[in-house]
Design an enzyme around this catalytic site. Structure first.
Site, PDB file in Angstrom:
ATOM      1  N   GLU A  66       0.827  -1.190  -0.041  1.00 23.28           N
ATOM      2  CA  GLU A  66      -0.132  -0.014  -0.048  1.00 23.28           C
ATOM      3  C   GLU A  66       0.826   1.319  -0.078  1.00 23.28           C
ATOM      4  OE1 GLU A  66      -4.296  -1.466   2.098  1.00 23.28           O
ATOM      5  OE2 GLU A  66      -2.647  -0.416   3.317  1.00 23.28           O
ATOM      6  N   GLU A  91      -5.940  -8.043  -1.282  1.00 19.53           N
ATOM      7  CA  GLU A  91      -6.417  -7.786   0.068  1.00 19.53           C
ATOM      8  C   GLU A  91      -7.939  -7.301  -0.227  1.00 19.53           C
ATOM      9  OE1 GLU A  91      -4.640  -5.170   3.218  1.00 19.53           O
ATOM     10  OE2 GLU A  91      -2.855  -5.531   2.587  1.00 19.53           O
TER      11      GLU A  91
END
Length: 479
Positions: A176, A377
């Site tokens: 991320e 995710e």
């Protein structure tokens, strides 16, 4: 016949700092998460400069995957996992980040983990840096604000690439990475917390520092990708973004423009650099609007161009609305909040549930970049009830995942090249944002609680058996 390709990578995802525990075992050094206390939905985690014996630090024990990895990987294999997304704890390999020689005990641990995966026919997908910067680098250099971290990172990459060259094919450079576009990223991703102690929500926000630190991460990522391509041509190198789809709250042109800017800021800026190999056309205006000057060294443009990724991966949990109007209701979210969409329901943590947003996002990303995509995710953080007979009836997890897999299938029909899916927290683990155990995502229930108690036993939830069937039918049977 399934719409997903025959070699589709079904699996699950975890992160070292959120599930390994054993924080000071076998020579491991202290990471930034090791200095973060527990928190909750209403009370933020604290960052502390020293470890206070009267405070609870969830990463210290987490769910003790370090001593349960064989049991856990066997459970993943029972579900039929083709891939297991995990990460390496940087401080297991280089305890302070500055060492020249890696810690053999740390390297040997991941040998055991990857060998166990291989015995079960599971491919590791390894995130090189997943929110676990060595705390010594945060304190001495202010984290990624200092360009010297590029060399420390490359030293780390070279050690693990050589060690695991025959065991790992798929790598992600940073988890991320775009969290560095948001204030919370100072703690999670950038480690720009030199000298700070206090609630995570009160870390001073310095856009100049964040954008410069991100530039250093872009350079580090590109160098790692280029090095891997040159020395280990069998490797597939990916990026990883936190994709937060946003919609204009109204059809007011001001909202449309505000949303376009939000999508660029949150979702496109980082991946434009990592996939296209250059800063996007809108970067200079964005920097000017935020009073930022990104310092670059000669040769940086060439480094970025040479180090583009092979595939694009992202997390997707929710969507938000963007508006210039003052009468909209605010709502919480992953890394960043937004405005409430009246057409969506939200989780107990205020994250809006938007399966169709995943199909929309997959199409937008693939149209932009035209390289294979992977959802690494996705999931629902929820309160679980452990019944007296040891069962957990988590139909809400099944409903969430089913609706998102259905939309992934629609995206594949739309023409998206989707290579895999690894739902988040396939086994219960510590929440990155709040430090809670109560916020459970997993197919496997772990007997561990927010006060630190629990015997670490593992139990199969209803969703465990459901996901096993999903994998066995390559996504056809979602009932």
């Amino acid at each position: 016949m399934s719409v997903f390709r025959d070699d589709f990578l079904w699996g699950g995802a975890c992160a070292a700092n959120q599930f390994e525990g054993a924080w000071d075992v076998d020579g491991k050094g202290e990471s930034v998460p090791d200095h973060c206390t527990n928190g909750s939905h209403t009370n933020p985690k604290w960052v502390t400069q020293t470890i206070h014996p009267d405070r609870l630090y969830p990463s210290h024990q987490a769910i003790d995957f370090y001593h349960h990895y064989e049991e856990d990987i066997a459970l993943f294999a029972e579900m039929g996992f083709k891939v297991f997304r995990t990460s390496i704890n940087w401080t297991r390999i280089f305890p302070t980040g500055e060492e020249t020689q890696p810690n053999e005990a740390g390297l040997a641990f991941y040998d055991r983990v990857f060998d166990c995966c291989k015995r079960h026919g599971i491919q590791p997908l390894v995130t090189i840096s997943h929110y676990e910067l060595p705390y010594a680098l945060a304190q001495k250099y202010n984290g990624w604000a200092d360009r010297r971290l590029v060399d420390f990172y490359m030293n780390y990459c070279k050690a693990i690439f050589e060690r695991y060259k025959d065991k790992v094919t798929y790598w992600l450079t940073f988890n991320e990475i775009n969290c560095g576009m948001m204030p919370m990223g100072s703690v999670l991703g950038l480690g720009t917390i030199q000298g700070f102690e206090g609630p995570m929500t009160q870390v001073p926000d310095k856009p100049q520092e964040r954008f410069q630190a991100l530039h250093h991460q872009f350079i580090a990522s590109a160098l790692a990708v280029d090095y891997a391509h040159q020395h280990y041509p069998q490797f597939k190198m990916g990026n990883m973004d936190c994709f937060i789809t946003t919609y204009p709250y109204t059809c007011d042109p001001a909202d449309i423009l505000a949303n376009q800017q939000a999508m660029r800021q949150t979702n496109w800026y980082c991946s434009d650099v990592q996939v296209r190999g250059e800063y996007p056309s809108y970067a200079k205006r964005m920097w000017a609007d935020q009073g930022v000057t990104v310092r670059m060294e000669p040769g940086d443009a060439e480094i970025l161009k040479k180090g583009t990724v092979d595939f694009y991966t992202f997390s997707y949990y929710m969507s938000n609305c963007v508006t210039t109007h003052k009468d909209a209701d605010h709502i919480d979210g992953n890394i960043v909040g937004g405005f409430k969409n009246p057409y969506l329901k939200a989780s107990d943590w205020g994250w809006q549930i938007d399966p169709q947003g995943l199909r929309y996002s997959l199409n937008e990303i693939y149209d932009r970049y035209r390289i294979p995509l992977m959802v690494v995710e996705n999931g629902l953080g929820a309160y679980d009830t452990l019944e007296a007979d040891g069962t957990v009836h988590d139909s809400y997890h099944i409903d969430y995942l089913r609706s998102h897999i259905q939309q992934m299938a629609e995206a594949v029909k739309d023409g998206v090249d989707l290579m895999g899916y690894t739902p988040w927290g396939c086994i219960d683990l510590v929440s990155a944002s709040t430090g809670e155990m109560a916020k459970r995502y997993g197919f496997i229930y772990v007997n561990k609680y927010d006060d630190g108690t629990g015997d670490y036993s593992r139990l199969r939830k209803d969703s465990f058996y459901w996901y096993k069937k999903v994998i066995a039918t390559n996504g056809e049977d979602l009932d």
